[in-house]
Design a protein around this motif. Structure first.
Motif, PDB file in Angstrom:
ATOM      1  N   ASN A 106       0.816  -1.212   0.000  1.00 21.26           N
ATOM      2  CA  ASN A 106       0.000   0.000   0.000  1.00 21.26           C
ATOM      3  C   ASN A 106       0.845   1.255   0.000  1.00 21.26           C
ATOM      4  OD1 ASN A 106      -1.237   2.093   2.335  1.00 21.26           O
ATOM      5  ND2 ASN A 106      -2.525   1.711   0.554  1.00 21.26           N
ATOM      6  N   VAL A 107       1.744   1.385   0.959  1.00 21.13           N
ATOM      7  CA  VAL A 107       2.404   2.670   1.193  1.00 21.13           C
ATOM      8  C   VAL A 107       3.546   2.941   0.220  1.00 21.13           C
ATOM      9  CG1 VAL A 107       4.145   1.904   2.875  1.00 21.13           C
ATOM     10  CG2 VAL A 107       3.125   4.189   3.094  1.00 21.13           C
ATOM     11  N   LEU A 108       4.108   1.884  -0.382  1.00 20.82           N
ATOM     12  CA  LEU A 108       5.272   2.056  -1.249  1.00 20.82           C
ATOM     13  C   LEU A 108       5.085   1.514  -2.663  1.00 20.82           C
ATOM     14  CD1 LEU A 108       8.210   1.182   1.152  1.00 20.82           C
ATOM     15  CD2 LEU A 108       8.124   3.219  -0.293  1.00 20.82           C
ATOM     16  N   ALA A 109       4.529   0.328  -2.771  1.00 14.89           N
ATOM     17  CA  ALA A 109       4.572  -0.364  -4.059  1.00 14.89           C
ATOM     18  C   ALA A 109       3.573   0.189  -5.065  1.00 14.89           C
ATOM     19  CB  ALA A 109       4.362  -1.861  -3.857  1.00 14.89           C
ATOM     20  N   SER A 110       2.278   0.114  -4.725  1.00 15.51           N
ATOM     21  CA  SER A 110       1.273   0.533  -5.701  1.00 15.51           C
ATOM     22  C   SER A 110       0.114   1.310  -5.096  1.00 15.51           C
ATOM     23  CB  SER A 110       0.707  -0.694  -6.426  1.00 15.51           C
ATOM     24  OG  SER A 110      -0.044  -1.477  -5.520  1.00 15.51           O
ATOM     25  N   GLY A 111      -0.111   1.128  -3.800  1.00 13.78           N
ATOM     26  CA  GLY A 111      -1.224   1.802  -3.150  1.00 13.78           C
ATOM     27  C   GLY A 111      -2.479   0.961  -3.055  1.00 13.78           C
ATOM     28  N   ASN A 112      -2.579  -0.091  -3.894  1.00 16.42           N
ATOM     29  CA  ASN A 112      -3.834  -0.847  -3.924  1.00 16.42           C
ATOM     30  C   ASN A 112      -3.630  -2.350  -4.106  1.00 16.42           C
ATOM     31  OD1 ASN A 112      -3.036  -0.904  -6.596  1.00 16.42           O
ATOM     32  ND2 ASN A 112      -4.614   0.526  -7.298  1.00 16.42           N
ATOM     33  N   SER A 113      -2.470  -2.856  -3.700  1.00 19.87           N
ATOM     34  CA  SER A 113      -2.210  -4.290  -3.818  1.00 19.87           C
ATOM     35  C   SER A 113      -1.845  -4.853  -2.448  1.00 19.87           C
ATOM     36  CB  SER A 113      -1.086  -4.549  -4.824  1.00 19.87           C
ATOM     37  OG  SER A 113       0.093  -3.850  -4.448  1.00 19.87           O
ATOM     38  N   LYS A 114      -1.659  -6.177  -2.379  1.00 20.00           N
ATOM     39  CA  LYS A 114      -1.430  -6.819  -1.095  1.00 20.00           C
ATOM     40  C   LYS A 114      -0.985  -8.256  -1.309  1.00 20.00           C
ATOM     41  CE  LYS A 114      -5.059  -7.918   1.404  1.00 20.00           C
ATOM     42  NZ  LYS A 114      -4.985  -9.400   1.475  1.00 20.00           N
ATOM     43  N   VAL A 115      -0.702  -8.960  -0.204  1.00 18.85           N
ATOM     44  CA  VAL A 115      -0.558 -10.405  -0.240  1.00 18.85           C
ATOM     45  C   VAL A 115      -1.970 -10.988  -0.137  1.00 18.85           C
ATOM     46  CG1 VAL A 115       0.350 -12.430   0.942  1.00 18.85           C
ATOM     47  CG2 VAL A 115       1.747 -10.369   0.766  1.00 18.85           C
ATOM     48  N   TYR A 116      -2.392 -11.699  -1.173  1.00 21.33           N
ATOM     49  CA  TYR A 116      -3.777 -12.133  -1.289  1.00 21.33           C
ATOM     50  C   TYR A 116      -4.005 -13.524  -0.698  1.00 21.33           C
ATOM     51  CZ  TYR A 116      -4.631  -8.250  -4.532  1.00 21.33           C
ATOM     52  OH  TYR A 116      -4.776  -7.011  -5.094  1.00 21.33           O
TER      53      TYR A 116
END
Length: 358
Positions: free
Chosen positions: A312-322
């Motif tokens: 969220n804070v660095l990579a893309s803002g809207n992705s995660k470990v799913y």
């Protein structure tokens, strides 16, 4: 439906309150333990064995004043990293892990060098669903545009983190990759080319197609040339966030490793649709990734879950470990059907195999 609980059964309220204080002081403890590791305090104590060292003996080395030693080691004591026996500091079990466990060291370096300063903006990044913490490194829309330009030590720590999780998996998945004897293999999210180089070395007749942003492919290009394998690889600079950009077609196998977690669900769905369109008549898709819901041990789930705020804070803002079901659902909506799922690969990976739905 998924059911999960990390706290022990029957946990007392008093114990839960202590756990809550560990959360409250987590950033402080992290920095002190890292200092003790990086500056050699823990190693000096370890070298003394079971007899340990007093503050005065540690100070006599000239590396630290008694004041610094007391501040840092008392915090380490509270975290179970060191213990005091008859006024002498000795290494406790968590301290031994910090000194000897590669994944602990990789995680500490990643969180300090890459994430720590950026996490101050997590609240705003979550509200905006944009990587607002990335400004500590540069002016890029996502981390991936600036990855090749990250300053040190952030870049080295990022690569070490990324490669440690993938490198433990690559040696054992090559039989899966070549189970269908693919001749045209596409590596989406090729990054620095580690998988491509392994695949080219494994099979002398396969041709690789690398898809990634130009900066990453430039690094992969150099490595392919150095390995003498450039003639068997084609580079396709592509911004996968551009839904209008198609992928090279007629592929026997499409490979994605630790890639889709870099994107939002909407973008993952778009990528799966283009992947389905790029498959040859009997083509298949292999997705190697880390799903927190498919881990045997809580330690792995814990590490994976707590990587999501970085996205969220660095990579893309809207992705995660799913969760794995998120990928399976999005692939199904794109016209792909799950054939197999193999867990327990490397440290914490699962391999999903898809084909076009009939």
């Amino acid at each position: 439906m998924l059911n999960k609980k990390f706290s022990p059964e029957g946990q007392r309220a008093f114990d839960a309150r202590f756990e809550a204080q560990k959360i409250a002081y987590g950033p402080v403890v992290f920095q002190c333990v890292r200092y003790a590791w990086k500056r050699g305090m823990l190693q000096a104590i370890a070298d003394a064995g079971d007899t340990g060292l007093s503050v005065e003996e540690l100070a006599a080395s000239g590396g630290w004043t008694p004041y610094v030693l007391k501040v840092v080691l008392e915090t380490c004591l509270s975290a179970g990293v060191v213990l005091i026996d008859d006024g002498r500091y000795a290494l406790d079990k968590a301290g031994f892990v910090v000194l000897t466990d590669p994944i602990t060291q990789v995680n500490i370096d990643f969180n300090h060098d890459v994430c720590y300063q950026a996490m101050f903006d997590l609240e705003h990044a979550l509200d905006a669903e944009k990587p607002l913490g990335l400004k500590v490194f540069g002016d890029w829309p996502t981390l991936y545009q600036g990855l090749s330009q990250l300053p040190e030590p952030a870049r080295s720590s990022w690569l070490a983190f990324d490669h440690y999780y993938s490198d433990t998996s690559f040696p054992e998945i090559m039989p899966d990759v070549f189970a269908t004897a693919p001749r045209r293999l596409m590596d989406i999210g090729a990054n620095t080319g580690k998988f491509t180089l392994a695949a080219l070395a494994h099979d002398k007749s396969v041709a690789l197609h690398l898809v990634d942003l130009p900066g990453q492919l430039a690094v992969a290009d150099t490595r392919l040339v150095e390995a003498g394998l450039r003639e068997r690889a084609s580079l396709h600079p592509t911004d996968l966030l551009d839904d209008a950009l198609a992928l090279p077609g007629d592929m026997d196998l499409i490979w994605m490793s630790q890639f889709l977690s870099c994107f939002s669900e909407g973008a993952i769905g778009s990528i799966f649709r283009r992947v389905a369109a790029a498959l040859g008549p009997r083509g298949q898709v292999l997705v190697l990734d880390t799903f927190w819901d498919r881990q045997r041990y809580d330690i792995a789930s814990y590490c994976l879950i707590n990587t999501s705020p970085y996205f969220n804070v660095l990579a893309s803002g809207n992705s995660k470990v799913y969760e794995s079901e998120d990928y399976i659902r999005l692939a199904r909506e794109a016209g792909l059907t799950l054939l197999t799922a193999r867990d327990g690969i490397g440290y914490c990976h699962t391999l999903l195999r898809f084909a076009r739905a009939e």
